[in-house]
Design a protein around this motif. Structure first.
Motif, mmCIF file in Angstrom:
data_model
loop_
_atom_site.group_PDB
_atom_site.id
_atom_site.type_symbol
_atom_site.label_atom_id
_atom_site.label_comp_id
_atom_site.label_asym_id
_atom_site.label_seq_id
_atom_site.Cartn_x
_atom_site.Cartn_y
_atom_site.Cartn_z
ATOM 1 N N MET A 163 0.816 -1.213 0.000
ATOM 2 C CA MET A 163 0.000 0.000 0.000
ATOM 3 C C MET A 163 0.854 1.269 0.000
ATOM 4 S SD MET A 163 -2.644 -1.361 2.918
ATOM 5 C CE MET A 163 -3.384 0.236 3.202
ATOM 6 N N ARG A 167 -0.749 0.563 -10.944
ATOM 7 C CA ARG A 167 -1.719 1.568 -10.531
ATOM 8 C C ARG A 167 -1.926 1.523 -9.025
ATOM 9 N NH1 ARG A 167 -6.506 1.186 -15.158
ATOM 10 N NH2 ARG A 167 -5.193 1.801 -16.937
ATOM 11 N N ARG A 168 -2.032 2.683 -8.430
ATOM 12 C CA ARG A 168 -2.140 2.774 -6.972
ATOM 13 C C ARG A 168 -3.382 2.059 -6.446
ATOM 14 N NH1 ARG A 168 -0.401 4.830 -2.492
ATOM 15 N NH2 ARG A 168 -1.809 5.679 -0.924
ATOM 16 N N THR A 169 -4.498 2.150 -7.182
ATOM 17 C CA THR A 169 -5.729 1.513 -6.724
ATOM 18 C C THR A 169 -5.557 0.004 -6.620
ATOM 19 O OG1 THR A 169 -7.022 3.257 -7.770
ATOM 20 C CG2 THR A 169 -8.179 1.233 -7.185
ATOM 21 N N VAL A 170 -4.895 -0.600 -7.599
ATOM 22 C CA VAL A 170 -4.686 -2.047 -7.591
ATOM 23 C C VAL A 170 -3.798 -2.450 -6.425
ATOM 24 C CG1 VAL A 170 -3.742 -3.998 -8.890
ATOM 25 C CG2 VAL A 170 -5.008 -2.197 -10.083
ATOM 26 N N ARG A 171 -2.680 -1.743 -6.235
ATOM 27 C CA ARG A 171 -1.771 -2.053 -5.143
ATOM 28 C C ARG A 171 -2.446 -1.836 -3.787
ATOM 29 N NH1 ARG A 171 3.619 -2.620 -6.179
ATOM 30 N NH2 ARG A 171 4.094 -1.922 -4.061
ATOM 31 N N LEU A 172 -3.275 -0.814 -3.683
ATOM 32 C CA LEU A 172 -3.965 -0.532 -2.428
ATOM 33 C C LEU A 172 -4.929 -1.651 -2.070
ATOM 34 C CD1 LEU A 172 -4.361 1.620 -0.192
ATOM 35 C CD2 LEU A 172 -6.218 2.564 -1.572
ATOM 36 N N CYS A 173 -5.706 -2.113 -3.041
ATOM 37 C CA CYS A 173 -6.674 -3.194 -2.782
ATOM 38 C C CYS A 173 -5.969 -4.488 -2.389
ATOM 39 C CB CYS A 173 -7.542 -3.408 -4.009
ATOM 40 S SG CYS A 173 -8.679 -2.048 -4.364
#
Length: 257
Positions: A118, A217-223
């Motif tokens: 994250m 992408r930040r969204t993918v890594r965050l999830c």
């Protein structure tokens, strides 16, 4: 020692493989480069102005399968060593506290890995930097070895070498392999983890840069980081006695008792 639930280990590998897209993307690219077809003497006269490289889909899949098999073989070897050594230490010490310590450490490593994915905590970055430095020295050797005559055996060996490169995510799961308390159990833990990473790394070998860009992408890594963080927090909560057993056991690495 307590047995380890392999389903959450597989899911950790599956979610954590988003990190593989960045860390191992260059390795996958080097191993998946198309090999030049060796021309026959009769075909050498009408030369093209630029070299033409071609590779069949079946050959590409065979290479991808071979080097991933080598990678997972290295993971299983490391897991067998970790599980066997931890089991020997526990049997010699005969201390439940030692088993509990391994359990807490395994779940703390999952929390660390989730935060790392994250980008909330970069403590594992030092391990990654060591892996990148070693890769810079190994990459030229790997590209020379990965030539036109590279067959399944050589690709398996190259994948096995890849499996020993420093990786914070692998080391996080190796702590879990120690919980198994046996060489066979540790190998099983790392096999489950390797199978979880397989879809991503196989797709990287086929899709290359396009998939790497998506996974960055930040969204993918965050999830994905949140999913791994949740596994670690659930395990820590259960170890502290804050969660009942029952179905929750299937989402925790192992029983702390």
């Amino acid at each position: 020692m307590s047995g380890v639930s392999l389903f959450p280990v597989f899911l950790v590998g599956l979610a954590g493989s988003v990190h593989c897209a960045g860390m191992c993307g260059g390795i996958v690219g080097a191993l998946s480069l198309p090999r030049p077809r060796q021309p026959t003497p009769a075909l050498r006269k009408p030369a093209f102005p630029v070299p033409v490289h071609s590779v069949t889909a079946s050959a590409s899949l065979a290479w991808i399968g071979a080097y991933n098999a080598g990678r997972m073989a290295s993971y299983m070897t490391a897991g067998a060593l970790a599980g066997g050594l931890a089991g020997s230490a526990a049997s010699l010490a005969s201390l439940p506290a030692l088993q509990a310590g391994f359990y807490w450490a395994a779940n703390l490593m999952l929390v660390a890995l989730g935060l790392f994915l994250m980008d909330a905590w970069r403590g594992l970055a030092h391990v990654e930097q060591a892996g990148q430095a070693l890769w810079r020295h190994l990459a030229p050797l790997l590209r020379r070895a990965n030539g036109a005559r590279a067959g399944g055996g050589r690709m398996f060996a190259l994948g096995a070498l890849w499996g020993w490169l420093p990786c914070g995510m692998v080391y996080s799961v190796l702590v879990t392999a120690m919980l198994s308390g046996s060489a066979l159990g540790g190998a099983g833990v790392m096999l489950a983890f390797g199978l979880g990473t397989l879809p991503m790394l196989a797709a990287l070998g086929l899709a290359g840069g396009r998939l790497r860009a998506l996974m960055a992408r930040r969204t993918v890594r965050l999830c994905c980081g949140l999913a791994i963080l949740a596994f670690g927090i659930l395990g820590l909560a259960r170890a502290a006695g804050g969660l009942p057993a029952g179905w929750m056991h299937e989402l925790c690495l192992a029983s702390p008792a």
